[in-house]
Design an enzyme around this catalytic site. Sequence first.
Site, PDB file in Angstrom:
ATOM      1  NE  ARG A  36      -4.247  -1.509   1.880  1.00 38.14           N
ATOM      2  CZ  ARG A  36      -5.394  -1.345   2.509  1.00 38.14           C
ATOM      3  NH1 ARG A  36      -5.465  -0.550   3.557  1.00 38.14           N
ATOM      4  NH2 ARG A  36      -6.470  -1.959   2.111  1.00 38.14           N
ATOM      5  CE  LYS A 198     -21.852 -13.795   6.235  1.00 38.67           C
ATOM      6  NZ  LYS A 198     -22.586 -13.171   7.309  1.00 38.67           N
ATOM      7  N   GLY A 352     -10.824  -7.632  -0.584  1.00 39.05           N
ATOM      8  CA  GLY A 352      -9.655  -7.788   0.269  1.00 39.05           C
ATOM      9  C   GLY A 352      -9.061  -9.183   0.209  1.00 39.05           C
ATOM     10  N   GLY A 375     -13.007  -3.198   0.783  1.00 40.36           N
ATOM     11  CA  GLY A 375     -14.406  -2.767   0.878  1.00 40.36           C
ATOM     12  C   GLY A 375     -14.759  -1.711  -0.170  1.00 40.36           C
TER      13      GLY A 375
HETATM   14  P1  ADP Z   1     -13.361 -10.471  -0.518  1.00 35.02           P
HETATM   15  O1  ADP Z   1     -12.700  -9.990   0.753  1.00 35.02           O
HETATM   16  O2  ADP Z   1     -12.365 -10.756  -1.592  1.00 35.02           O
HETATM   17  O3  ADP Z   1     -14.482  -9.588  -0.948  1.00 35.02           O
HETATM   18  P2  ADP Z   1     -15.108 -12.207   0.926  1.00 35.02           P
HETATM   19  O4  ADP Z   1     -14.820 -11.404   2.143  1.00 35.02           O
HETATM   20  O5  ADP Z   1     -16.459 -12.138   0.337  1.00 35.02           O
HETATM   21  O6  ADP Z   1     -14.006 -11.889  -0.203  1.00 35.02           O
HETATM   22  O7  ADP Z   1     -14.863 -13.747   1.210  1.00 35.02           O
HETATM   23  C1  ADP Z   1     -13.646 -14.244   1.687  1.00 35.02           C
HETATM   24  C2  ADP Z   1     -13.838 -15.405   2.607  1.00 35.02           C
HETATM   25  O8  ADP Z   1     -14.716 -16.357   2.060  1.00 35.02           O
HETATM   26  C3  ADP Z   1     -12.531 -16.125   2.845  1.00 35.02           C
HETATM   27  O9  ADP Z   1     -12.157 -15.940   4.193  1.00 35.02           O
HETATM   28  C4  ADP Z   1     -12.847 -17.573   2.546  1.00 35.02           C
HETATM   29  O10 ADP Z   1     -12.308 -18.491   3.481  1.00 35.02           O
HETATM   30  C5  ADP Z   1     -14.358 -17.592   2.607  1.00 35.02           C
HETATM   31  N1  ADP Z   1     -14.922 -18.716   1.852  1.00 35.02           N
HETATM   32  C6  ADP Z   1     -14.805 -18.990   0.546  1.00 35.02           C
HETATM   33  N2  ADP Z   1     -15.395 -20.154   0.248  1.00 35.02           N
HETATM   34  C7  ADP Z   1     -15.919 -20.633   1.393  1.00 35.02           C
HETATM   35  C8  ADP Z   1     -16.648 -21.804   1.753  1.00 35.02           C
HETATM   36  N3  ADP Z   1     -16.958 -22.724   0.842  1.00 35.02           N
HETATM   37  N4  ADP Z   1     -17.023 -21.962   3.046  1.00 35.02           N
HETATM   38  C9  ADP Z   1     -16.700 -21.030   3.963  1.00 35.02           C
HETATM   39  N5  ADP Z   1     -16.010 -19.922   3.700  1.00 35.02           N
HETATM   40  C10 ADP Z   1     -15.622 -19.712   2.423  1.00 35.02           C
HETATM   41 MG    MG Z   2     -13.579  -9.736   2.695  1.00 32.09          MG
END
Ligand code: ADP
Ligand code: MG
Length: 403
Positions: A36, A198, A352, A375
């Site tokens: 960063r 989710k 993230g 975010g």
């Molecule tokens: P980002 O930060 O890239 O937007 P998210 O915060 O939506 O992504 O999701 C990241 C999390 O989702 C990770 O910590 C990962 O472990 C979790 N994850 C992905 N697939 C699964 C799964 N099948 N069951 C539980 N957690 C999951």
């Molecule tokens: Mg995230």
Amino acid sequence: MPKMTVRDLDVRGRRVLVRVDYNVPMEDGRITDDSRIRATLPTIEYLQEQRARVVLCTHFGRPNGKVDEDARLAPIAQRLARLVTRTGVVYIRECIGPHAAATVSALPPGGVALLENVRFEPGEEKNDPEFARALASLADVYVNDAFGTAHRAHASTVGVADHVPAVAGLLMERELEMLGMVLDAPKRPLAAVLGGAKVSGKIAVLGNLLDKADLIIIGGGMAATFFKAMGHSVGDSLIEEERVAYAADVLARAGAGSVDLALPEDVVVAREFKADSESRVVAVDRIPDGWRVMDIGPRTVAAFRERLASCGTVVWNGPMGVFEFSEFSNGTRGVAETLAGLDGAVTVVGGGSTSEAVLSLGLADRMTHVSTGGGASLEFLEGHELPGVAALRDREEGAASNP
Ligand code: ADP
Ligand code: MG
């Protein structure tokens, strides 16, 4: 780029307040990843070439409006001093007040100062107008290069723009151009790859991209809610009952031909949510009772790869599985390698965890763009105007009026 940037103003000799996002990961007072900080060097170097006086400000951690000795910026100032090669860095142990003002005034042209953590000030997160005014009084021009904090309406991201001309830094410009291109002018076909834990966290992104993308690929934990909507049993998978109807609606839209949707064919399931849990690969309609979805399976990785091969633009948000556990990181690695290998396609990674996964795989350089905003990139892809961006001068509006 609808917003003015630092290149559009005459900043020679001026005091320029640059909001950066140096909220870097730190362990025992040591910075574990300085990307960063590095990402802001083009803006700093540009300002130095212009002989501006560069006054950097950032938040770090969550001191909640109080001085927290553990959240002082000394280690960040030290690292910055190693990266900024043309001059030293003056670390000012406060962010407003007479001492800060005097130190800033004494900076030579091309000099660089770092103000203390803005979140030591109670007015920062409240976007208090008095604090914003005091901060702005240190500068003639304000540059926002903190894309990662642009979704927050704080004094140092929004309030200061009421007092001095406010423009985008070069990192901010690149983020807005790359993410903006995905939403407004993608090279088609445009594919969106969505994952993460989710559905609820991704509904707004999905909603925005459903109308724009030619292909939507869904993996990660959120896929289980879609399996449920398809009538499959999902064992102990994490699902959101209240989102099953939404997932069914998306499936119906895809069935009616209004969007091309790709879901996993096979998944890696585990008995427990543990790194060393017993695991196996099963078809999505064969998830055994007592097991839970942890990753997409190998057939799915191959199928996703084939679907993505012909795309002009791919935007990816959300890991395909619990990539933090190496046993369940193959899907995420497979998608990352697929994107890295797409020649001629524009590949944009936001979120993230997703950016972290791509970085740790050493594939960041092979993507067109990996967003520095977790975010913020998500909110951008949801179609929201970020407050820190809205506060910047529009091109037409500012064209005639230099400070
Ligand atoms: P980002 O930060 O890239 O937007 P998210 O915060 O939506 O992504 O999701 C990241 C999390 O989702 C990770 O910590 C990962 O472990 C979790 N994850 C992905 N697939 C699964 C799964 N099948 N069951 C539980 N957690 C999951
Ligand atoms: Mg995230």
